[in-house]
Design a protein around this motif. Structure first.
Motif, PDB file in Angstrom:
ATOM      1  N   ALA A 186       0.842  -1.207   0.000  1.00 35.27           N
ATOM      2  CA  ALA A 186       0.000   0.000   0.000  1.00 35.27           C
ATOM      3  C   ALA A 186       0.873   1.250   0.000  1.00 35.27           C
ATOM      4  CB  ALA A 186      -0.934  -0.021   1.207  1.00 35.27           C
ATOM      5  N   ILE A 224      -2.554   3.832   6.914  1.00 33.00           N
ATOM      6  CA  ILE A 224      -2.916   2.492   6.450  1.00 33.00           C
ATOM      7  C   ILE A 224      -3.112   1.581   7.666  1.00 33.00           C
ATOM      8  CG2 ILE A 224      -2.229   0.542   4.997  1.00 33.00           C
ATOM      9  CD1 ILE A 224      -0.103   2.641   3.790  1.00 33.00           C
ATOM     10  N   VAL A 232      -5.170   2.576  -3.216  1.00 35.92           N
ATOM     11  CA  VAL A 232      -4.083   2.148  -2.327  1.00 35.92           C
ATOM     12  C   VAL A 232      -4.524   0.954  -1.481  1.00 35.92           C
ATOM     13  CG1 VAL A 232      -2.661   2.863  -0.351  1.00 35.92           C
ATOM     14  CG2 VAL A 232      -2.947   4.406  -2.312  1.00 35.92           C
ATOM     15  N   GLY A 241      -2.912  -2.894  -1.432  1.00 35.89           N
ATOM     16  CA  GLY A 241      -2.526  -3.616  -0.220  1.00 35.89           C
ATOM     17  C   GLY A 241      -3.196  -4.969  -0.126  1.00 35.89           C
TER      18      GLY A 241
END
Lengths: 132, 132, 132, 132
Positions: B15, B28, B124, B128
């Motif tokens: 990510a 994140i 993003v 991930g």
């Protein structure tokens, strides 16, 4: 001056190594100088209740610029800071929260560890803080 | 079957790479199948308000086993889940929360990303989730 | 780089003067770069419900590095950030929260104002932010 | 009869002077007779965890019309108000919260101070309360 993500991840890596040496499973949280979460890791199988405790330990250390166990020594019944834990949406005042300083000695964040005895929690937090 | 820390850290690494490609600064968060925080990273300079949002996005996705944007489509005024965001100490129902599955298709956790437009946040998060 | 108490008090003083010019009674909050309350003043007779709103406005501006009204434009039904207000223990996304920058343009804090129309709240916040 | 902002700011000014005399860095909160925040100041470098504590001390004093230390004497294990700190979203029951009275002896508000030992916190709060 506040901790970077790269530094926080280095602290978590060192803390995990220490936890493995001790045969423990830990939750490890790193916050910055402004008391904001920067990085976190929960080792597989670590106590679920320790997610929140590790974060609160890191915050508590930075809130008062001392290791968490030092606050717990003052917050006992009859002590000067009895029940301070009710502030700031909940403090954790037993060992496992340790300040992180840079080379000059400035506080740049804090690390909180939870998942074993308070002695082990503290030892793992120190290992993380000293990695920088 | 739940995500391991090693997998969570791989998801965060992927990510971060995607975030850098997009020129964004992201928070994140990865949670496990039991909706418990497993790993977290805030890129240096990322929005402070997105710490909580990234965690809530990951939790929201797993709470209902769908990407967060799908819930937001149902929670609008007049919609069947209007204001569902009031539950569970606060949901985030716009894009950026994505389920993480293993090879068999079992849900093993979720990733939440916050720090840019919802399109970037979602991209993003997908990067991930697909790292596994 | 974070706002000092002297700067925060100067911002509040300027905001109060603007509020008096407009014939309004305001709550005025200043937070630092780490989203921590630095100074606060409630003018005599100002709305009691605006204590919390002024603080939340200041925090909201810094959480996302934009004025609060800009967030509200995105959080409407059908908008990309619908119901973002459920994050961070409650955001306020209408005008009245404004970033405070130093001469170099670095964000050093934010000011939140509540007590009148959103137009007046914003104007008073701008007066405070521009005092530095 | 409730404290005015002018009076609250005078109390904070006097408290800051006392804090400087003692070589301490304090968070200082003043609330009115209705237990609503009226003014606040955090001296540069004061503990971040003391923002909430100073506000809670001021509120605690006014909630029960006594200085906070008097409540702590009653909230110990075995005492009549054991763990009263769980009420009102968290009380702080050690010294540093002091009532503010007018010339007639009417309670018009309270001041809460946090950032040093409880002895210093109390001394600074008294200095603020006596400024009126």
């Amino acid at each position: 001056m506040s901790i970077t993500l790269e530094q926080a991840e280095a602290a978590i890596k060192a803390a995990k190594q220490k936890a493995e040496e001790l045969g423990t499973l830990m939750n490890i949280a790193v916050i910055d100088a402004g008391v904001n979460l920067t990085a976190f890791a929960r080792m597989d199988g670590a106590w679920l209740g320790s997610i929140d405790i590790s974060i609160k330990k890191a915050k508590t250390a930075r809130f008062f610029n001392m290791n968490t166990g030092d606050i717990g020594a003052l917050s006992q019944p009859g002590g000067p800071l009895y029940n301070i834990e009710h502030s700031n949406n909940g403090l954790i005042s037993f060992p496992g929260g340790v300040l992180i300083k840079n080379e000059k000695g400035d506080i740049i964040g804090a690390i909180g560890v939870s998942g074993s005895t308070v002695e082990n929690d503290h030892a793992v937090a120190v290992a993380g803080a000293e990695a920088l």
